[in-house]
Design a protein around this motif. Structure first.
Motif, short mmCIF file in Angstrom:
data_model
loop_
_atom_site.label_atom_id
_atom_site.label_comp_id
_atom_site.label_asym_id
_atom_site.label_seq_id
_atom_site.Cartn_x
_atom_site.Cartn_y
_atom_site.Cartn_z
N GLY A 87 -82.43 18.94 79.18
CA GLY A 87 -80.89 19.53 79.58
C GLY A 87 -81.22 20.79 80.55
O GLY A 87 -82.38 21.00 81.12
N ASP A 88 -80.14 21.30 81.00
CA ASP A 88 -80.23 22.40 81.91
C ASP A 88 -81.02 23.61 81.35
O ASP A 88 -81.46 24.45 82.07
CB ASP A 88 -78.79 22.96 82.31
N ASP A 89 -80.96 23.76 80.12
CA ASP A 89 -81.71 24.85 79.21
C ASP A 89 -83.07 24.37 79.06
O ASP A 89 -83.78 25.04 78.00
CB ASP A 89 -80.95 25.20 77.99
N SER A 103 -88.11 24.76 74.57
CA SER A 103 -88.68 25.14 75.63
C SER A 103 -87.87 25.51 76.74
O SER A 103 -87.57 24.56 77.45
CB SER A 103 -89.84 23.98 76.02
N GLY A 104 -87.61 26.64 76.98
CA GLY A 104 -86.43 26.99 77.73
C GLY A 104 -87.05 26.87 79.47
O GLY A 104 -87.96 26.73 79.74
N ALA A 105 -85.74 26.74 80.11
CA ALA A 105 -85.91 26.77 81.71
C ALA A 105 -86.65 28.24 82.22
O ALA A 105 -86.47 29.09 81.31
CB ALA A 105 -84.52 26.58 82.18
N GLY A 118 -79.22 32.08 72.87
CA GLY A 118 -77.64 31.90 72.16
C GLY A 118 -77.04 30.63 72.15
O GLY A 118 -76.65 30.13 70.97
N ARG A 119 -77.14 30.21 73.42
CA ARG A 119 -76.40 28.59 73.44
C ARG A 119 -77.14 27.66 72.58
O ARG A 119 -76.43 26.82 71.84
CB ARG A 119 -76.27 28.43 75.05
N HIS A 120 -78.20 27.76 72.69
CA HIS A 120 -79.28 26.59 71.95
C HIS A 120 -78.84 26.95 70.53
O HIS A 120 -78.65 25.82 69.61
CB HIS A 120 -80.60 26.81 72.26
#
Length: 456
Positions: A87-89, A103-105, A118-120
């Motif tokens: 996804g975008d994140d 595994s963040g962007a 926080g979104r995740h």
């Protein structure tokens, strides 16, 4: 761990030294393009009985992954099994026993990183409420045996689990029972990479101390503050450790490639499947003499895969990975990238951080790494003082480094606020594991299950 999706059938084979160095060289970026990539893992459990859910049980790991589609995530499959979501994140993926990882962007600021986290967490908590699932931020399962844990249907994990007991006593614990927070950072040149690598490696014991959060094994204190860190000391000596050669004058991309060529292989990915090559030589692969694939030679994708199978305290691919911290709650997920960005992304801070550690011998670095899992901030430094004293100095530098970046949120705040949780740990000298042990011996009355009240 990385998630492989496809292999290119027509990808050219590696025929030159330059192709081996290409991943590292490709990571060079001007400072304006430096980004922050944060990875964090958490344990998944059923609230009703606290068991770790299997992949395919109702409301289990597969259902959790697929439920992320409501937030725009798309599934990644391996042999018909959903093993990750894109996804975008970034990517949500699975560790071997179902630990859930984001595994963040690659992001510009810590404000964006913390918002992403926080979104995740909000998304998985919403899904967790539907399935009676909770998420626990620790460095190691506090109460589970290996036998109580499921294994996820990923081909590379099957190979690694067979191989781990051949090379160490605790590799299966690393795979099944631990969680970490990591941050991936950029560099502008080979010289910049070298200095950041050296500072990151020398200060990794400090990060381990500050984030120490794994004091329990199978329901009882294990004698360590970061047992997760100790586990790495008996996992596989061929691919872990403090890497003395990083501090040698000749260190650079070429020396890293030499190290990686000497790290034994795990697998080769072909036609959607992982072929067991555990313990075999990538050098033989380059010569077309790999026993598992006679006559075949590696492609760039095979080399990228291999670069992901070394697990030292700092790892180089096309970026630098800081790997020393235990898993933890939201505030510490934000604090780890703040710590390293503050030290490494401002030249003045990087120079000052190097001054803290440049005179240590390799023997002293090894001693710190070996003692910190038990002693944390009480570990004695070379020349006097303790790791707590080093923490004060390093955090002072990190504050200055973050302030110099001048990255503001809409309220006008810079990034230094994300260090507050670490400031408090250094001020008191008490790391997260020690607070858990105080509660275990006090209000919990020796009942480690009380730790679940600190879930996300």
């Amino acid at each position: 761990m990385s998630t492989r999706e496809a292999s290119a059938a027509d990808e050219p084979v590696i025929e030159s030294r330059e192709q081996l160095l290409a991943p590292m060289i490709s990571g060079e970026k001007p400072k304006s393009d430096w980004r922050i990539g944060t990875e964090h893992e958490k344990f998944v459990y059923r609230r009703s009985d606290r068991h770790a859910p299997s992949y395919d049980e109702e409301g289990g790991i597969r259902d959790i992954l697929m439920s992320l589609t409501q937030f725009g995530w798309e599934p990644v499959e391996e042999n018909g099994n959903v093993i990750a979501m894109k996804g975008d994140d970034g990517t949500v993926s699975l560790e071997p026993a179902g630990q859930l990882e984001l595994s963040g962007a690659p992001l510009e600021s810590l404000h964006e990183t913390c918002n992403e986290t926080g979104r995740h967490l909000a998304q998985v908590k919403q899904i967790g409420d539907r399935f009676d699932i909770g998420f626990l931020g620790l460095g190691m399962w506090p109460d589970k045996t290996r036998e109580e844990l499921p294994v996820m249907p990923k081909g590379r994990y099957e190979i690694m689990m067979r191989h781990m007991p051949r090379v160490g006593n605790l590799g299966l614990d690393m795979m099944l029972r631990t969680c970490t927070i990591q941050v991936n950072l950029d560099y502008s040149s080979e010289a910049d990479m070298v200095k950041k690598f050296r500072v990151g490696l020398a200060l990794q014991p400090l990060a381990t101390a500050l984030f120490a959060n794994s004091p329990f094994t199978e329901g009882k204190p294990n004698g360590y503050l970061s047992y997760r860190s100790h586990i790495w000391s008996d996992t596989d000596p061929h691919r872990t450790g403090m890497l003395p050669f990083v501090f040698e004058d000749a260190f650079g991309y070429d020396r890293w490639a030499e190290y990686m060529l000497d790290v034994p292989m795990y697998f080769v990915f072909r036609d959607g499947n992982y072929i067991d090559a555990a313990g075999l030589s990538f050098r033989d692969f380059l010569d077309g003499k790999l026993e598992a694939l006679p006559g075949e030679r590696p492609t760039a994708s095979d080399w990228w895969d291999h670069l992901s199978t070394a697990f030292p305290e700092v790892r180089l691919k096309s970026f630098l990975e800081m790997r020393g911290a235990d898993g933890g709650p939201w505030s510490r997920i934000c604090a780890l990238p703040a710590f390293w960005v503050g030290l490494l992304y401002d030249q003045g801070a990087l120079d000052a951080a190097w001054d803290l550690v440049k005179d240590w011998s390799m023997e002293e670095r090894e001693r710190l790494r070996n003692e910190v899992p038990k002693l944390a901030l009480d570990t004695k430094l070379p020349g006097g003082g303790t790791m707590q004293d080093l923490g004060r100095e390093a955090l002072k530098i990190a504050h200055q480094g973050l302030a110099s970046r001048g990255k503001l949120n809409p309220s006008g705040d810079n990034e230094t606020g994300y260090l507050e949780t670490l400031d408090e740990i250094v001020s008191t000298g008490k790391v997260p594991a020690q607070r858990l042990l105080d509660m275990y011996h006090g209000e919990w009355g020796g009942d480690v299950s009380r730790v679940y009240k600190y879930s996300f």
